[in-house]
Design a protein around this motif. Structure first.
Motif, short mmCIF file in Angstrom:
data_model
loop_
_atom_site.label_atom_id
_atom_site.label_comp_id
_atom_site.label_asym_id
_atom_site.label_seq_id
_atom_site.Cartn_x
_atom_site.Cartn_y
_atom_site.Cartn_z
N GLY A 298 -22.07 5.54 5.26
CA GLY A 298 -22.13 4.08 5.23
C GLY A 298 -20.93 3.50 4.51
O GLY A 298 -19.94 4.18 4.25
N ASP A 299 -21.05 2.22 4.15
CA ASP A 299 -19.99 1.51 3.44
C ASP A 299 -19.94 2.04 2.01
O ASP A 299 -20.95 2.10 1.32
N TYR A 300 -18.75 2.41 1.56
CA TYR A 300 -18.64 2.98 0.22
C TYR A 300 -18.16 1.98 -0.82
O TYR A 300 -17.95 2.34 -1.98
N ASP A 314 -10.33 -4.36 -0.90
CA ASP A 314 -9.65 -3.13 -0.50
C ASP A 314 -9.24 -2.42 -1.79
O ASP A 314 -8.77 -3.05 -2.74
N ASP A 340 -12.77 5.72 6.67
CA ASP A 340 -11.91 4.55 6.79
C ASP A 340 -11.57 4.11 5.36
O ASP A 340 -12.42 3.55 4.67
N ASP A 386 -9.46 2.52 0.67
CA ASP A 386 -9.49 1.56 1.77
C ASP A 386 -8.30 0.63 1.62
O ASP A 386 -8.14 -0.02 0.59
N TYR A 390 -12.52 -2.70 7.22
CA TYR A 390 -13.77 -2.07 6.84
C TYR A 390 -13.53 -0.85 5.96
O TYR A 390 -12.45 -0.25 5.96
N SER A 391 -14.57 -0.45 5.23
CA SER A 391 -14.55 0.78 4.43
C SER A 391 -15.82 1.55 4.76
O SER A 391 -16.91 0.99 4.67
N SER A 392 -15.69 2.80 5.14
CA SER A 392 -16.89 3.54 5.49
C SER A 392 -16.60 5.03 5.53
O SER A 392 -15.45 5.46 5.66
N SER A 475 -15.49 -2.82 16.10
CA SER A 475 -15.48 -3.13 14.67
C SER A 475 -16.76 -3.81 14.21
O SER A 475 -16.94 -4.03 13.01
#
Length: 674
Positions: A298-300, A314, A340, A386, A390-392, A475
Motif C-alpha cells: 500500500g501507500d508508505y 515526496d 514507487d 518517493d 504516488y508512493s506505494s 494512476s
C-alpha cells in the motif's frame, strides 16, 4: 527663450507619454497553435483569436473568403471563420491588422480531435525503448508520411490558475516518431475511411491522476479536494512559508540535479550510492512514538495531519518489520513488489539490494545471505524514496526458500525522515524539526488537482474540435469511486468550456498485474461513465500485457477508438459492435443478462470460464455455468439457488469470457438483481 527647467519638464513628460502610448501598441500575435502545418476543422465555424494593435481592423484571408473584426481597447480580438466541407489541397491563411500581417503556411481542412490522458496516450510511435516498444514501430514510422495526419503536441506545463497561453508546434508525418501512437493510429483509421486530413491536438502527461485534468469549478461539483481548491489562491504564500521552514534543515541534492548530463545507467548508479546520512534509523527502536503504523502493501507515506484530505508529500520513509526464523542453514530470497519510486533494502543492518529506474516498478528478488540471518528475531528495513506523484509498494512481500515461505504483508512501522523538493532532500531533525512540524503545503506539480487543466487544456478551449479521445486511469487504481465521479464531471467540464457536447471516446485500462486486484473496480467505473450521453468506451482486455503497463499493440487501440467514432460521430459503414450489458434479471435459478448487439450475437469462450462468476451475497463467488442465446447469456451454479450478483473479468489480469461478434471482449462489469 524657454527656461532650461521647462525644457527638461517637457522632455520628461514627452518620454512618459510616449512610454504610455507605446504600451498600447501590439505587434500582431497569434497563439502558437495557429502556425504552419496546422489543420482546422472543416464544415463549421472555426474561432481565430490573438492580439493586434488596439481598436484595429483585423482581417483573416482564406482561399474561400475574407473575414473581419476589430480588436478591443487591449488589442484582443476573436473572429469566427466559416469553413467549407471540402478542400484537400494545402493553402495559406493571411491575418492582418492595420500595420502587420502574419501568414500561416501549408494549412489543411479536415477533422480535428483532442487526445489526452496519461502515459498510454503519451507513449510515442517510436516507443520508450528498450522496455516499452510499439508493435512494428519502425515500419509504422516510415509509413506515416503517406497519410495527411498532423499533430500539435502541447508542451508539458502546470499552473495553479487558468492560463490562456499554450506552447507547442504542428508536425507532419516526417516527424511521426514523436506522435502519440494511440492517437496516430486513431487518426490514420479516420483518414483512411473518411478520405480527409486529420489533425490531433495532443495534450498528455504520464503518471497523472484524473483530478489534475479538471477545472476548479468542475472539481468543486464533486466534493473532492475542497481544501486544495480553497488553498490554490494561497499557493504562493504557503510556498514562501514552507521554503522558509525548509531552509532551517540540512539538505543535499539529488543525482539528477548534481549530474544533469549523465546517462540513465550512470544516474542509476549515482542513486544507489547516494548517502542520505540517515543510517541511524537502522538502529532506532520502533518503540519511539513517532513511528507510525502503516499497512503494506500500500501507500508508505502516512497522512501528515489528521483532517487533511490530500497531502502532497515526496521524500524518504523508513519502514521496518521484525520476523522470526527457526534455525537457518541456507540463503533466503526476499520478494518485493513494484515500488514507487525506489528502495534501499536492509536485513539486520546490512543492505542486500536496491532498485532504481524502470525496474523499480516491477517485482524484484533479493538474496539474503545465510550469514546475515539469526535464529529468532530478525529485522528488515526499507528506505523507500518517493520523488513525485504516488508512493506505494505492492505485493509480493515475502521471504522464502525451498523449505519455508514467510509473508511480510500486514503492519509495518514507518518513520518519515526527509522531504524531497525541487531536486533536493531536506533531512528532518528528530528532536527539533520533526516531520509533524512541517507547515501545510501541497506542492504544485502534475498531480495537483486542476494543475494540468489550467495549463494544458484551458488554453485550447477556443480551438474548434470535432471531439476528444482519452486514455487514462492507471494512476487512479485503488480510487475507483472518486475516479467515477471526477471523470464523469471532467467530461461535462470540458464540454462546458468548449460550449457544446462534443463526442468523447475513451479506453478502458488494459490488464496489468497491479498485485492488488483493484483494477477491476476502476474498469467498472469507466464502464459506468460510458453511460454519459455521446460517449463511448473501448475494451483492451485481450491486448494488454500483465507485466508491462504500456502494452505494445497501440494499433488495435487506435483502430477501436476510430471504429466507435466512425459509427457514432460520422455515421459511417464500419464494423462496430456494442460491449455493454443493458438488462439483468433472474429467471428461476438463473441470472439472465442481455447485451447491446448491433451486428451479431455473443461469443462465449469456455477456456476463460473462471472470468464469469455469480454470487448470492457478493462475498463468495462461484464459477458460472453458461449458456448463450443470441444476445443473452444465462448463468447458474449448482451451489446457488438464488444468485443475485454477476461479475465478469474481475481480476487485475483477465482476458474475459464473453466476446462480441467481432471477437472483442465484453467489458469488465459487475451487475446485480433484486
Amino acid at each position: 527663450m524657454i527656461p532650461m527647467k521647462r525644457v527638461l519638464f517637457i522632455l520628461v513628460i514627452s518620454i512618459v507619454l510616449q512610454s504610455c502610448f507605446s504600451t498600447k501598441q501590439h505587434e500582431l500575435e497569434l497563439p502558437q497553435i495557429f502556425s504552419n502545418d496546422m489543420i482546422i476543422q472543416r464544415d463549421t465555424d472555426v474561432i481565430f483569436w490573438g492580439i493586434a494593435q488596439e481598436k484595429s481592423e483585423v482581417e483573416v484571408r482564406t482561399p474561400w473568403g475574407k473575414f473581419h473584426t476589430q480588436s478591443n481597447h487591449y488589442g484582443h480580438w476573436e473572429l469566427p471563420v466559416t469553413t467549407p466541407f471540402d478542400g484537400h489541397s494545402s493553402f495559406n491563411i493571411e491575418i492582418c491588422d492595420s500595420s502587420n500581417c502574419v501568414i500561416i503556411e501549408n494549412v489543411l481542412l479536415g477533422e480535428v480531435w483532442l487526445a489526452s490522458g496519461q502515459s498510454n496516450m503519451e507513449m510515442p510511435l517510436q516507443g520508450w525503448l528498450p522496455n516499452d516498444p510499439i508493435l512494428n514501430s519502425e515500419n509504422e514510422i516510415m509509413d506515416a508520411v503517406n497519410y495527411p495526419v498532423r499533430f500539435f503536441t502541447v508542451d508539458k506545463n502546470i499552473s495553479a490558475v487558468s492560463s490562456d497561453v499554450v506552447s507547442g508546434s504542428w508536425t507532419t508525418g516526417e516527424n511521426a516518431e514523436s506522435f502519440s501512437a494511440t492517437a496516430y493510429f486513431f487518426a490514420r483509421a479516420l483518414t483512411n475511411k473518411l478520405d480527409v486530413p486529420v489533425g490531433i491536438i495532443h495534450s498528455s502527461w504520464g503518471g497523472t491522476p484524473v483530478r489534475s485534468w479538471i477545472s476548479k469549478e468542475g472539481l468543486g461539483k464533486t466534493g473532492y479536494y475542497e481544501d486544495v481548491i480553497r488553498d490554490l489562491p494561497l499557493l504562493e504564500e504557503l510556498e514562501t512559508e514552507f521554503e522558509k521552514w525548509l531552509d532551517t534543515l540540512d539538505s543535499f541534492s539529488s543525482p539528477l540535479f548534481e549530474f544533469p548530463n549523465q546517462s540513465m545507467d550512470n544516474l542509476k548508479e549515482y542513486w544507489k550510492k547516494l548517502d542520505y546520512g540517515d543510517k541511524e534509523y537502522l538502529d532506532l527502536s520502533t518503540n519511539d512514538d513517532r513511528w507510525k503504523k502503516i499497512m503494506l502493501p500500500g501507500d508508505y507515506i502516512p497522512a501528515l495531519k489528521e483532517g487533511e484530505d490530500f497531502v502532497d508529500f515526496d521524500g524518504v520513509v523508513w519502514a521496518k518489520k521484525t520476523f522470526e526464523l527457526p534455525k537457518i542453514d541456507t540463503d533466503l530470497r526476499l520478494n518485493l513488489g513494484a515500488i514507487d519510486d525506489l528502495d534501499y533494502t536492509f536485513v539486520n543492518g546490512v543492505m542486500i539490494g536496491s532498485t532504481v529506474g524502470g525496474d523499480s516498478f516491477r517485482s524484484k528478488e533479493y538474496l539474503i545471505p545465510q550469514d546475515l540471518l539469526k535464529e529468532g528475531e530478525n529485522v528488515i528495513a526499507l528506505r523507500l524514496v518517493d520523488t513525485g506523484g504516488y508512493s506505494s509498494i505492492g505485493a509480493p512481500l515475502s521471504i522464502e526458500s525451498d523449505e519455508i515461505k514467510l509473508s511480510l504483508e500486514g503492519e509495518w512501522n514507518a518513520y518519515v525522515t526527509a522531504e524531497f523538493y525541487k531536486h533536493k532532500f531536506y533531512r528532518f531533525n528528530r528532536s527539533e524539526n520533526d516531520y509533524s512540524n512541517r507547515p501545510f503545503y501541497n506542492k504544485l506539480n502534475a498531480a495537483t488537482p486542476t494543475s494540468l487543466f489550467n495549463a494544458m487544456i484551458h488554453p485550447l478551449k477556443k480551438y474548434t474540435i470535432k471531439g476528444a479521445i482519452w486514455y487514462q486511469g492507471e494512476s487512479n487504481v485503488g480510487f475507483h469511486e472518486e475516479y467515477q465521479e471526477v471523470f464523469r464531471e471532467m467530461i461535462r467540464d470540458w464540454r462546458s468550456h468548449w460550449g457544446f457536447d462534443f463526442p468523447f471516446y475513451f479506453v478502458q485500462i488494459a490488464p496489468f498485474d497491479y498485485q492488488n486486484n483493484l483494477s477491476p473496480d476502476l474498469r467498472n467505473s469507466q464502464l459506468n461513465v460510458s453511460s454519459l450521453e455521446n460517449t463511448g468506451m473501448i475494451t483492451t482486455l485481450d491486448i494488454g500485457n500483465p507485466i508491462n503497463i504500456h502494452p505494445a499493440n497501440k494499433q488495435e487501440v487506435g483502430e477501436r477508438l476510430a471504429s466507435i467514432a466512425l459509427y457514432q460521430t460520422y455515421d459511417a459503414e464500419v464494423n462496430y459492435e456494442g460491449i455493454t450489458p443493458i438488462q439483468t434479471f433472474r429467471q428461476g435459478e438463473e441470472i439472465v443478462i442481455s447485451f447491446e448487439c448491433l451486428q451479431g450475437g455473443i461469443i462465449y469462450e469456455p477456456e476463460n470460464a473462471k472470468d464469469l462468476e455469480i454470487s448470492e451475497d457478493e462475498k463468495t463467488y462461484y464459477k458460472a455455468d453458461v449458456r448463450v442465446e443470441d444476445c443473452k447469456i444465462y448463468l447458474s451454479a449448482p451451489e446457488l439457488k438464488s444468485p443475485k450478483h454477476v461479475r465478469h473479468a474481475w481480476r487485475d489480469v483477465s482476458t474475459g469470457a464473453i466476446y462480441n461478434s467481432l471477437g472483442q471482449p465484453i467489458s469488465t462489469f459487475k451487475v446485480s438483481v433484486e
